[in-house]
Write an enzyme that holds these catalytic residues in place. Structure first.
Site, short mmCIF file in Angstrom:
data_model
loop_
_atom_site.label_atom_id
_atom_site.label_comp_id
_atom_site.label_asym_id
_atom_site.label_seq_id
_atom_site.Cartn_x
_atom_site.Cartn_y
_atom_site.Cartn_z
N HIS A 100 0.81 -1.22 0.00
CA HIS A 100 0.00 0.00 0.00
C HIS A 100 0.85 1.28 0.00
CE1 HIS A 100 -0.58 0.66 4.65
NE2 HIS A 100 0.64 0.28 4.38
N GLU A 101 0.17 2.37 -0.37
CA GLU A 101 0.80 3.68 -0.58
C GLU A 101 1.89 3.63 -1.64
OE1 GLU A 101 -0.98 5.74 0.62
OE2 GLU A 101 -1.90 4.72 2.30
N GLY A 102 1.65 2.84 -2.67
CA GLY A 102 2.63 2.71 -3.75
C GLY A 102 3.43 1.45 -3.56
#
Length: 597
Positions: free
Chosen positions: A447-449
């Protein structure tokens, strides 16, 4: 008893003996603080994390949120912990005084938050997403402060970020959620958002969603994305909670780990509620139209460092728990051939167990140092005396952000795997915590990239932006450490020589990747580049820690020096074959065809 959440001794070393956070009190923003106030916050954080967060971590995992079609149910211990967190003023710890904050340095605030992430990342997810949401609005939506930010900082409202959509995933250019302008200046949003942590619950009075959407007629792709505040309940000008907005929970995602943070699919504008007598989720534009992705990256970059922090905290607590186990678990004997009449010895005395513990120590303590270093850059950025100083710090923070997100996510996950291995069969059971730490941490490379996105960001943007200014800024800091280590002499100088060689090779390979003119081939192995770059950065961080021990005597300092030794002998050499592969501009992955799998 020493905590198995984090090491307070290590935090003190990093904050006071290495980073010297007390010098920040000479800056106007932090002038009212001192080591006493910093220590008080750290003491309180450890106490609250131990008393309110840690006890229900396993319960939170075993009893994840449920949805009966009407309401989300969460175990009561979560709400009790969040109430204690809010009453302590921790959501606003780093905020301005006029917002009710304590204006703590970000460095100290991150150290404080690490206790909660280690104790219970599922529960800690709610307030930390909210703080990131509030920070974005403070930076880009000041008109929303009274209605939404102040209640979030008081613990009354919670916040989310709504980016992904089922059909788009990480490709934000392909989102289809639309925002229809209204005569009163508001918008009505229609669309579906996926993977929304904290998207629906009854923990507070309201939930403030930050939603990416496209205004019809805007530019195509990412240039046409705008950002909107979409509250679960509308809020009047007097701050009173109004009618339900048209934001509906479509379902929950059932996760491998991080089960305590409710994760949702949200429908905006499906018509289940009709605020003002009409369907459509009422939203309010943040900043200017079509600049939403720029604004959202303010929250995403903060969240990426936050991901690095929680990955670090999980790796650290797993390390301490496996260390505690290894000191008390007896198995095997000292001499070969073994004397069956001799007492068994603690497994920590076995060389391979020492190897696994040393690796965990190197990963967890190195990652914590990296994240706190980045937090101090935020403090320097916030209090810079000139635009030039602020620009230089920003360049450095830019290039370190993908490392601060990805390196702890990969290697502290490996630390959790090693913790399971140290415990053996017991580590693979739910009776011990280490298997949950692994499951919780497995989210962080995603998550978050994702890991791959961070590699593309680092190689495709950060190292080349502004003519390589960020790479030069980092190189300057690394060169400063190498110079200091050479002046110290002895083992420090030997480590400096290794780091100098690795860094120069990395810079050389970087230049060669783009000299070919084949951009696709240059980026084909960007994840390999990310790992080699990250290991080189962590070697620098470990040399910094080695120098900070300054030949001081004692087990703690000896342990620091030995962990640095381990990293240089076992970990830094891994960069050599990776850089050789990169230098060859290998296209094996590019040439693979779908039909060959």
């Amino acid at each position: 008893m020493r905590s198995t959440l984090l090491s307070r001794r290590d935090l003190d070393f990093l904050l006071y003996e290495w980073l010297d956070v007390e010098r920040l009190t000479k800056r106007e923003r932090y002038a009212e603080h001192s080591r006493e106030t910093f220590d008080a916050v750290l003491d309180l954080s450890e106490q609250l994390a131990t008393k309110y967060f840690a006890p229900h971590n396993k319960l939170n995992d075993a009893n994840e949120p449920t949805f009966d079609g009407e309401r989300v149910t969460i175990i009561p211990e979560v709400g009790q912990a969040l109430e204690a967190f809010a009453k302590a003023g921790l959501p606003s710890a780093a905020m301005d005084y006029d917002l009710g904050g304590a204006q703590l340095p970000a460095t100290v605030a991150q150290a404080s938050y690490a206790w909660f992430q280690a104790a219970n990342p599922g529960t800690a997810g709610y307030p930390f997403l909210t703080v990131a949401n509030a920070n974005l609005l403070l930076a880009h939506g000041p008109e929303h402060v009274e209605k939404f930010v102040k209640p979030m900082l008081a613990g009354r409202f919670f916040g989310t970020m709504c980016l992904s959509e089922p059909q788009a995933g990480s490709s934000l250019a392909d989102i289809v959620t639309r925002a229809e302008p209204q005569d009163d200046g508001s918008y009505r949003l229609f669309g579906t958002k996926m993977w929304i942590s904290g998207g629906d619950h009854e923990l507070g009075e309201n939930i403030v969603h930050l939603v990416l959407a496209k205004i019809p007629g805007g530019p195509a792709g990412t240039k046409g994305i705008s950002l909107f505040v979409v509250p679960r309940f509308l809020v009047g000008d007097d701050g009173a909670i109004g009618e339900r907005n048209d934001v509906a929970l479509a379902g929950l995602n059932h996760k491998m780990g991080f089960r305590g943070t409710v994760n949702t699919v949200l429908n905006f504008g499906e018509g289940r509620w009709t605020p003002g007598g009409a369907p459509g989720a009422v939203g309010y534009l943040v900043g200017e139209p079509h600049r939403g992705l720029t604004y959202m990256f303010h929250m995403m970059n903060e969240a990426r460092i936050g991901v690095g922090l929680v990955a670090t905290a999980l790796g650290y607590t797993g390390y301490l728990e496996s260390l505690d186990y290894a000191r008390t678990r007896t198995q095997g004997r000292a001499k070969l051939p073994a004397d069956p009449s001799a007492p068994q010895r603690p497994i920590i005395e076995h060389a391979d167990v020492k190897r696994m513990l040393l690796a965990q120590k190197a990963y967890a303590e190195g990652a914590l140092a990296l994240v706190l270093y980045c937090a101090q850059l935020v403090d320097e950025q916030r209090t810079a005396e000139s635009d030039d100083d602020r620009r230089a710090v920003t360049q450095l923070l830019d290039i370190l952000t993908p490392i601060a997100k990805s390196w702890p996510s990969q290697w502290c996950l490996e630390a959790n795997s090693l913790a399971i291995q140290v415990l053996g069969g017991y580590g693979y059971t739910r009776e011990y915590n280490v298997e949950q730490h692994y499951r919780d941490n497995r989210l962080n490379p995603i998550h978050e990239g994702t890991h791959g996105i961070q590699g593309l960001d680092l190689l495709g943007r950060k190292v080349t932006q502004q003519g390589g200014a960020s790479l030069l800024a980092l190189g300057s800091r690394i060169d400063g450490t190498i110079t200091a280590a050479r002046a110290t002499g002895g083992e420090a100088a030997e480590l400096a020589a290794q780091l100098d060689s690795a860094w120069r090779r990395l810079v050389e390979v970087t230049a060669g990747l783009f000299a070919s003119g084949d951009f696709e081939a240059a980026l084909a192995n960007s994840s390999v580049y990310l790992e080699a770059f990250g290991h080189t950065v962590l070697a620098w961080i470990w040399l910094e820690q080695f120098l900070a021990t300054a030949d001081r005597a004692g087990d703690f300092y000896d342990g620091k020096r030995h962990a640095a030794r381990f990293f240089y002998r076992f970990e830094l050499p891994k960069t050599a074959p990776a850089l050789d592969l990169l230098a060859s501009l290998d296209t094996t992955t590019l040439r693979m065809r779908d039909a060959w799998f």
